[in-house]
Motif scaffolding. Structure first.
Motif, short mmCIF file in Angstrom:
data_model
loop_
_atom_site.label_atom_id
_atom_site.label_comp_id
_atom_site.label_asym_id
_atom_site.label_seq_id
_atom_site.Cartn_x
_atom_site.Cartn_y
_atom_site.Cartn_z
N ARG A 1 0.83 -1.20 0.00
CA ARG A 1 0.00 0.00 0.00
C ARG A 1 0.87 1.25 0.00
NH1 ARG A 1 -3.96 -0.82 5.04
NH2 ARG A 1 -1.93 -1.37 5.97
N ALA A 2 0.33 2.30 -0.60
CA ALA A 2 1.02 3.58 -0.59
C ALA A 2 -0.02 4.67 -0.80
CB ALA A 2 2.08 3.64 -1.68
N SER A 3 0.26 5.84 -0.28
CA SER A 3 -0.65 6.98 -0.44
C SER A 3 0.16 8.21 -0.79
CB SER A 3 -1.47 7.22 0.83
OG SER A 3 -0.62 7.54 1.92
N ALA A 4 -0.52 9.20 -1.36
CA ALA A 4 0.16 10.43 -1.76
C ALA A 4 -0.80 11.60 -1.64
CB ALA A 4 0.69 10.32 -3.18
N GLU A 5 -0.25 12.75 -1.29
CA GLU A 5 -1.05 13.98 -1.21
C GLU A 5 -0.83 14.80 -2.48
OE1 GLU A 5 -1.62 18.02 1.52
OE2 GLU A 5 -0.15 16.50 2.11
N LEU A 6 -1.94 15.19 -3.12
CA LEU A 6 -1.87 15.95 -4.36
C LEU A 6 -1.60 17.42 -4.04
CD1 LEU A 6 -4.91 14.34 -6.19
CD2 LEU A 6 -2.52 13.62 -6.21
N LYS A 7 -0.51 17.94 -4.53
CA LYS A 7 -0.08 19.30 -4.19
C LYS A 7 -0.56 20.35 -5.18
CE LYS A 7 2.21 18.46 -0.40
NZ LYS A 7 1.75 19.02 0.90
N TYR A 8 -0.32 20.11 -6.48
CA TYR A 8 -0.83 21.08 -7.45
C TYR A 8 -1.02 20.42 -8.80
CZ TYR A 8 4.19 21.58 -8.59
OH TYR A 8 5.50 21.35 -8.91
N HIS A 9 -1.80 21.10 -9.64
CA HIS A 9 -2.20 20.57 -10.95
C HIS A 9 -1.54 21.39 -12.05
CE1 HIS A 9 -4.93 20.32 -14.51
NE2 HIS A 9 -4.92 19.05 -14.20
N THR A 10 -1.07 20.70 -13.08
CA THR A 10 -0.51 21.35 -14.26
C THR A 10 -1.32 20.93 -15.47
OG1 THR A 10 1.71 21.28 -13.28
CG2 THR A 10 1.56 21.68 -15.66
N ALA A 11 -1.84 21.92 -16.18
CA ALA A 11 -2.68 21.62 -17.35
C ALA A 11 -1.79 21.36 -18.57
CB ALA A 11 -3.64 22.76 -17.62
N ARG A 12 -0.94 20.38 -18.46
CA ARG A 12 0.02 20.07 -19.54
C ARG A 12 -0.53 18.99 -20.44
NH1 ARG A 12 4.28 16.73 -20.91
NH2 ARG A 12 3.68 15.29 -19.27
N GLU A 13 -0.47 19.22 -21.75
CA GLU A 13 -0.92 18.22 -22.71
C GLU A 13 0.13 18.06 -23.81
OE1 GLU A 13 -3.38 16.32 -22.25
OE2 GLU A 13 -4.58 17.38 -20.77
N VAL A 14 0.32 16.85 -24.26
CA VAL A 14 1.28 16.59 -25.33
C VAL A 14 0.61 15.82 -26.48
CG1 VAL A 14 3.28 16.67 -23.81
CG2 VAL A 14 2.12 14.49 -24.19
N GLU A 15 -0.72 15.86 -26.53
CA GLU A 15 -1.43 15.13 -27.57
C GLU A 15 -1.23 15.80 -28.93
OE1 GLU A 15 -3.09 12.17 -26.78
OE2 GLU A 15 -1.95 12.66 -24.97
N LEU A 16 -1.31 14.99 -29.98
CA LEU A 16 -1.28 15.55 -31.33
C LEU A 16 -2.50 16.45 -31.52
CD1 LEU A 16 -0.29 12.40 -33.45
CD2 LEU A 16 1.20 14.28 -32.72
N PRO A 17 -2.40 17.51 -32.32
CA PRO A 17 -3.54 18.39 -32.55
C PRO A 17 -4.59 17.80 -33.48
CG PRO A 17 -1.63 19.17 -33.76
CD PRO A 17 -1.15 18.04 -32.90
N TYR A 18 -4.42 16.56 -33.88
CA TYR A 18 -5.37 15.83 -34.72
C TYR A 18 -5.30 14.38 -34.25
CZ TYR A 18 -0.78 15.37 -36.72
OH TYR A 18 0.58 15.18 -36.85
N ALA A 19 -6.42 13.67 -34.34
CA ALA A 19 -6.47 12.30 -33.80
C ALA A 19 -6.16 11.29 -34.91
CB ALA A 19 -7.84 12.03 -33.20
N VAL A 20 -5.15 10.46 -34.69
CA VAL A 20 -4.81 9.39 -35.62
C VAL A 20 -5.07 8.05 -34.95
CG1 VAL A 20 -3.03 8.33 -37.06
CG2 VAL A 20 -3.04 10.82 -36.72
N THR A 21 -5.90 7.25 -35.57
CA THR A 21 -6.18 5.89 -35.09
C THR A 21 -5.39 4.90 -35.94
OG1 THR A 21 -8.39 6.44 -34.31
CG2 THR A 21 -7.95 4.13 -34.78
N LEU A 22 -4.67 4.01 -35.30
CA LEU A 22 -3.93 2.97 -36.00
C LEU A 22 -4.75 1.69 -36.00
CD1 LEU A 22 -1.40 1.90 -37.41
CD2 LEU A 22 -0.45 1.39 -35.15
N ALA A 23 -5.23 1.31 -37.17
CA ALA A 23 -5.99 0.06 -37.33
C ALA A 23 -5.01 -0.99 -37.86
CB ALA A 23 -7.16 0.26 -38.28
N GLN A 24 -4.56 -1.85 -36.97
CA GLN A 24 -3.45 -2.77 -37.27
C GLN A 24 -3.94 -4.20 -37.34
OE1 GLN A 24 0.16 -2.31 -37.61
NE2 GLN A 24 -0.07 -4.46 -38.21
N ALA A 25 -3.74 -4.83 -38.51
CA ALA A 25 -4.03 -6.26 -38.63
C ALA A 25 -3.03 -7.03 -37.78
CB ALA A 25 -3.93 -6.70 -40.08
#
Length: 241
Positions: free
Chosen positions: A58-82
């Motif tokens: 078991r482990a616990s943690a206290e949340l100190k602060y939030h960062t609105a950081r995103e690194v997603e691509l600005p367009y959504a690409v779905t990989l349909a892989q056989a």
């Protein structure tokens, strides 16, 4: 700073119990109370937290602060892989997540050597989901890619949605790079065949259903290379690298 996915409500000031797998990892790498970690729940941004307690299970943690950081691509690409042979799909999923894929669709195509029963498909689904989580933690992504259940290629390729579908085929006269240079960034799905490629009948049916057939250039790429190269190509041309 170690990063962990915690699928639970998160709020500044709250002390949370870390998921069992995360608590185990914290214990194994010998993190101590007072050390900082980063946690995210897939809903956007990330939290800096300080470990409150660390035990064997078991482990616990206290949340100190939030960062609105995103690194997603600005367009959504779905990989349909056989489905490829052996453990190649594990590697494809991991690297696709690192390259920013917004979705993964495993496909059962005619030339797929691997055939999964319903039970095995369910186990593989859970395994690939775990890889998505791990790769997201490692690559700094704060949102998880969507993993679809295994689907038959012909059924999936006939579905209609708002996204453009790209069928990678060496028989195409135009390349993905050539096409993308003259297109605005947009959501799309990229279809990649198994080791032997899609059959001519599969390609014909997919194109008749609205897919665009494009090649990856003059060289024939392996199934585990083609989709990842496509993701990197789109990122280079449309931004996101």
């Amino acid at each position: 700073m170690p990063r962990f996915f915690c699928p639970q409500p998160l709020a500044i000031g709250a002390t949370i119990a870390l998921p069992d797998a995360v608590a185990h990892h914290v214990h194994v790498v010998r993190l101590m109370p007072g050390e900082a970690i980063t946690v995210f729940n897939g809903e956007g941004g990330e939290y800096t937290a300080v470990l409150s307690s660390v035990e064997k299970k078991r482990a616990s943690a206290e949340l100190k602060y939030h960062t609105a950081r995103e690194v997603e691509l600005p367009y959504a690409v779905t990989l349909a892989q056989a489905l490829p042979e052996a453990s190649k799909m594990d590697w494809i999923v991991e690297k696709a997540i690192e390259l920013g894929a917004a979705g993964i669709v495993p496909l059962a195509a005619q030339r797929c050597v691997v055939r999964l029963s319903a039970e095995r498909a369910e186990k593989k689904q859970a395994h690939w989901q775990a890889i998505i989580v791990s790769a997201s933690e490692q690559s700094g992504r704060n949102r998880l890619a969507q993993l679809a259940p295994l689907q038959e290629f012909n059924q999936w390729s006939r579905q209609q949605d708002l996204h453009q579908r790209i069928l990678l085929t060496p028989r195409a006269e135009q390349s993905l790079a050539g096409w993308a240079r003259h297109q605005p960034p947009q959501a799309l799905s990229v279809m990649v065949g198994p080791e032997g490629g899609f059959t001519e009948a599969e390609e014909t049916a997919a194109i008749a259903a609205g897919a665009i057939g494009l090649s990856m250039g003059p060289r024939i790429l392996r199934t585990e290379t083609a989709g990842l190269t496509a993701l990197a190509t789109l990122s280079a041309l449309w931004g996101g690298m």
